[in-house]
Design an enzyme around this catalytic site. Structure first.
Site, PDB file in Angstrom:
ATOM      1  N   CYS A 256      -1.382 -11.025  64.019  1.00  0.00           N
ATOM      2  CA  CYS A 256      -1.619 -10.742  65.257  1.00  0.00           C
ATOM      3  C   CYS A 256      -3.221 -11.266  65.473  1.00  0.00           C
ATOM      4  O   CYS A 256      -3.535 -11.284  66.571  1.00  0.00           O
ATOM      5  CB  CYS A 256      -1.888  -9.210  65.091  1.00  0.00           C
TER       6      CYS A 256
ATOM      7  N   GLU B 149      -0.499  -1.203  67.512  1.00  0.00           N
ATOM      8  CA  GLU B 149      -1.176  -2.206  66.848  1.00  0.00           C
ATOM      9  C   GLU B 149      -0.493  -3.637  67.692  1.00  0.00           C
ATOM     10  O   GLU B 149       0.467  -3.739  67.155  1.00  0.00           O
ATOM     11  CB  GLU B 149      -1.607  -2.318  65.666  1.00  0.00           C
TER      12      GLU B 149
HETATM   13  C1  UN1 Z   1      -1.691  -8.240  61.591  1.00  0.00           C
HETATM   14  O1  UN1 Z   1      -1.599  -9.500  61.833  1.00  0.00           O
HETATM   15  O2  UN1 Z   1      -0.966  -7.568  62.036  1.00  0.00           O
HETATM   16  O3  UN1 Z   1      -7.164  -9.312  59.752  1.00  0.00           O
HETATM   17  C2  UN1 Z   1      -2.712  -7.585  60.672  1.00  0.00           C
HETATM   18  C3  UN1 Z   1      -6.226 -10.034  59.311  1.00  0.00           C
HETATM   19  C4  UN1 Z   1      -5.383  -9.022  58.399  1.00  0.00           C
HETATM   20  C5  UN1 Z   1      -4.487  -8.174  59.105  1.00  0.00           C
HETATM   21  C6  UN1 Z   1      -3.593  -8.712  60.186  1.00  0.00           C
HETATM   22  N1  UN1 Z   1      -6.275  -8.301  57.549  1.00  0.00           N
HETATM   23  O4  UN1 Z   1      -5.862 -11.012  59.682  1.00  0.00           O
END
Ligand code: UN1
Length: 507
Positions: free
Chosen positions: A294, A260
């Protein structure tokens, strides 16, 4: 601080654990400084090779025993982990906020995400379904079943210091695996707090020591894991650069990796959008977690007819953002993780200007009383074109790039025209536009939303993305399959042995 006491965090903490046991190590000391006030919260110790070996051996020695627990019984333990997290939601949410710097709301949200995945995993523990098929041969039956892998190692990033680990761990456990967690060296105390919470629940249920392990450390520990043939699956969250190296190492031994990695997420704001609603999605997407998700909204692709109106709304909204101590719920934006991140933010702004970006809201470091850590920065907005090198790159900071489009085809091409493929969204009330965006010729991302921003995915869907995001899927839907191996079984209950494909072989 009371929450540290409640979580059993000390000034000096051991960093390697097989559950209730904490193992001596001569590894490097890892100090944890809060980006909130720059103060040292505490320290821990990285694993040395001997401590690492001890953890792997302990985990291996109980893997078979844990596999024999019926999956719903493993699920019952995970249900209790969820309950314990409910009890510790307040102190753990505060630690997440203080050690990582995200707003307290988001700190609590992160613990809630852990609770949600536990609930999901409990139900799944009774639903690890395989399929049955009709055999081409008479008196034969075919089916598939799913078996545990063994050890799953989890490498997590600082930005979601506890939730992303839990997506992996909760599923890995109900699937019958043991887990070894390497938290980010920037948020090691979150790892220690969670380890203690889980250890208590596991001990109460007589889960064997070694099912839930913690190994603190930096890059070196991640390398040991990627090379280690005793670990069938390495699940890693982090930068694309890290993911490329790690997956090459794991692939060289034909192990599995679940990645990821970076995102470069865009929202298309159509002329048919509800602009007030779009504003909330865009601003939260861009400045939430100070731009360090992310899934952060990094680009807004705005229809030329609403560009001026919408950017004016954005500029007004940015002027109202309160930057400061994330534990104070009046503030919207907390600090970046450290001063190295601040330097990357400043460098991205420089590069953007040099490449022709025009700032609608200027960035910069916030100074003065309350900002002594040097990690607070101003969320900023730059008007750009999609082809700029800096726009193609993921900068983990609250820099929002805005650009204009005239046709939806063009907007979708811009949305897809980056190396990353995590999350995407369109704001529109027009059905044709929404469906085109979601079609096979639309967004190329793992997540594509309509009238919702790019961040804040729920636990029930599979989470992850394509291209340089790495292709992995975690959390909901059938993501659990990544933590198991599939076995196809054909059973002959007749009194002859016909061969498949009609092959004759008589003796
Ligand atoms: C991440 O930034 O690694 O969808 C995960 C989202 C959160 C998870 C982010 N539920 O922004």
């Amino acid at each position: 601080m009371q929450f540290l006491e409640q979580l059993g965090i000390q000034t000096a903490n051991k960093g390697v654990s097989t559950g209730t046991k904490w193992i001596e190590s001569n590894g490097a000391t890892i100090d944890s400084f809060s980006p909130v006030d720059g103060k040292k919260i505490g320290s821990t110790v990285a694993a040395d090779k001997a401590a690492y070996e001890q953890v792997i051996n302990q985990s291996l020695s109980v893997a078979k025993e844990w596999q024999k627990w019926p999956a719903p019984k493993r699920g019952e333990v995970v249900r209790q982990v969820g309950d314990a997290l409910r009890q510790y939601k307040e102190p753990l949410g505060k630690l997440v906020s203080y050690e990582m710097g995200k707003s307290l709301q988001e700190g609590y949200g992160e613990v809630q995400e852990m609770i949600d995945i536990c609930d999901l995993a409990v139900g799944l523990s009774r639903q690890l379904f395989g399929q049955t098929m009709h055999s081409e041969r008479p008196t034969h039956r075919m089916y598939e079943q799913w078996h545990p892998l063994g050890i799953v190692s989890i490498i997590s990033a600082f930005n979601f210091p506890v939730a992303v680990w839990s997506w992996n761990a909760a599923l890995a456990w109900i699937c019958g695996n043991t887990t070894i967690w390497k938290p980010s060296e920037k948020t090691p105390l979150c790892g220690i707090a969670v380890q203690k919470i889980v250890a208590e629940v596991f001990a109460k249920n007589n889960v064997p020591e070694g099912v839930n392990c913690l190994v603190q450390g930096a890059r070196e520990v991640g390398e040991w894991m990627s090379k280690d043939t005793r670990i069938p699956l390495v699940s890693a969250t982090g930068s694309t650069r890290m993911g490329k190296e790690l997956s090459a190492t794991v692939a060289a031994r034909l192990g599995k990796s679940l990645l990821e990695l970076g995102g470069n997420n865009a929202i298309i704001v159509s002329q048919h959008a509800d602009l007030d609603m779009s504003l909330i999605g865009a601003v939260f997407g861009a400045v939430g977690t100070a731009g360090q998700r992310c899934t952060t909204t990094r680009r807004l692709i705005i229809h030329e007819s609403v560009f001026d109106t919408f950017t004016a709304k954005l500029v007004k909204a940015y002027a109202q953002l309160r930057i400061g101590d994330p534990l104070d719920t009046k503030n919207h934006v907390g600090p970046l993780i450290d001063t190295a991140a601040v330097n990357m933010y400043l460098s991205a702004i420089e590069q953007c200007k040099a490449q022709g970006g025009k700032f609608l809201v200027e960035g910069g470091v916030v100074t003065g009383p309350g900002y002594e850590s040097g990690c607070y920065v101003k969320p900023c907005i730059a008007e750009v074109t999609n082809d700029l090198a800096i726009v193609q790159h993921e900068t983990f900071a609250p820099i929002l790039y805005v650009m204009k489009y005239s046709t939806l085809d063009e907007a979708i091409a811009m949305q897809n025209g980056v190396p990353q493929g995590l999350s995407s969204a369109i704001m529109t009330l027009n059905l044709r536009e929404a469906e085109q965006f979601l079609s096979a010729q639309g967004s190329d991302c793992g997540i594509a939303n309509v009238n919702i921003g790019t961040s804040g995915a729920e636990i029930g869907g599979a989470f992850g993305g394509e291209k340089e995001t790495g292709g992995g899927r975690e959390s909901g839907s059938d993501a659990w399959k990544a933590y198991m191996r599939r076995q196809t079984n054909t059973i002959n209950w007749g009194n002859s042995l016909p061969l498949a494909q009609g092959i004759q072989f008589d003796l």
